[in-house]
Design a protein around this motif. Structure first.
Motif, short mmCIF file in Angstrom:
data_model
loop_
_atom_site.label_atom_id
_atom_site.label_comp_id
_atom_site.label_asym_id
_atom_site.label_seq_id
_atom_site.Cartn_x
_atom_site.Cartn_y
_atom_site.Cartn_z
N ASP A 1 -24.74 -22.17 44.15
CA ASP A 1 -25.41 -23.37 43.66
C ASP A 1 -24.35 -24.39 43.26
O ASP A 1 -23.55 -24.14 42.36
N SER A 2 -24.30 -25.52 43.96
CA SER A 2 -23.28 -26.53 43.69
C SER A 2 -23.79 -27.66 42.82
O SER A 2 -23.08 -28.65 42.61
N LYS B 1 -24.41 -28.37 36.28
CA LYS B 1 -25.02 -27.59 35.19
C LYS B 1 -24.81 -28.36 33.90
O LYS B 1 -23.70 -28.72 33.54
N ARG C 1 -16.31 -21.90 37.26
CA ARG C 1 -17.04 -21.22 38.32
C ARG C 1 -16.03 -20.70 39.34
O ARG C 1 -15.04 -21.35 39.65
N ARG D 1 -15.32 -26.62 37.27
CA ARG D 1 -16.06 -26.59 36.00
C ARG D 1 -17.51 -26.98 36.27
O ARG D 1 -17.78 -27.97 36.94
N ASP D 2 -18.42 -26.21 35.72
CA ASP D 2 -19.84 -26.50 35.93
C ASP D 2 -20.25 -27.83 35.29
O ASP D 2 -21.25 -28.43 35.70
N ASP D 3 -19.50 -28.28 34.27
CA ASP D 3 -19.88 -29.52 33.59
C ASP D 3 -19.18 -30.74 34.17
O ASP D 3 -19.28 -31.83 33.62
N ARG E 1 -19.25 -32.95 43.88
CA ARG E 1 -20.50 -32.26 44.20
C ARG E 1 -20.82 -32.39 45.69
O ARG E 1 -21.30 -31.46 46.33
#
Length: 212
Positions: A206-207, A210, A63, A182-184, A191
């Motif tokens: 959007d934090s 995902k 991201r 990284r979204d994962d 976060r």
């Protein structure tokens, strides 16, 4: 782990870290300063949770969200004629010799100078040195060159060196900083930190985590 490639002597990154520590003294943010390529590799392996870098270049798998902008300043020997001015314009810097580090954020500064000061095929005189920005600024006071720094560097003072803000046609020259992660990545502290930045700077990304 937070990675960055710019100074935290002043500016928004330092203010963010100080505010985070005050609000969350139980959650320590460990920082690592390195070049962009090293930080992105650390993101890929999971060693680094978030990287804050100048610019907004997208990278596959990460991201990338704009966070804030910081002023650009010229670092000058106190004996330089431009040191007498409160503000320096890009046009005032044509013909100057620029001393920049090979390491970050030197390449971004070089590209900015090439874009701003190249006229009719003539390029600015840019000397890239295999030294840190701190070393370049430490010896700048006794040289005939100048350097370009982000606002985050101005909290450190060097002998016979002063900073002057740079202005362009639209006002102060600004450099954007972006966050990469990284979204994962499921690290809850990361976060929380991203949410803290989002609230502090009224951002809309959007934090949340995902998942596939």
């Amino acid at each position: 782990m937070l990675g960055h490639n710019s100074s935290v002597a002043a500016g928004n990154l330092r203010a963010t870290l100080m505010s985070w520590h005050e609000a969350h003294p139980d959650v320590e943010v460990e920082c690592i300063e390195a070049n962009r390529s090293v930080l992105l590799a650390g993101l890929d392996t999971g060693e680094i949770d978030v990287a804050i870098l100048m610019g907004a270049a997208s990278h596959n798998g990460f991201r990338c969200e704009p966070l804030w902008s910081e002023r650009m300043l010229v670092a000058l020997p106190v004996s330089h004629p431009l040191a007498e001015r409160d503000v320096v314009h890009w046009t005032d810097l044509r013909g100057e010799r620029f001393l920049l580090p090979v390491g970050d954020p030197g390449p971004e500064m070089r590209d900015m100078l090439l874009g701003r000061l190249s006229v009719s095929g003539a390029k600015p005189d840019i000397r890239m040195h295999r030294s840190s920005r701190e070393t370049i600024l430490s010896i700048l006071g006794g040289s005939s060159g100048v350097s370009i720094v982000c606002e985050g560097s101005t909290g450190a003072h060097y002998p016979e060196v002063i900073y002057r803000p740079i202005h362009g046609e639209q006002g102060p020259a600004l450099a954007g900083c972006s966050g990469y992660w990284r979204d994962d990545n499921s690290n809850p502290a990361m976060r929380r930190f991203l949410g803290f930045i989002k609230t502090r700077y009224a951002l809309s990304f959007d934090s949340s985590l995902k998942t596939q």
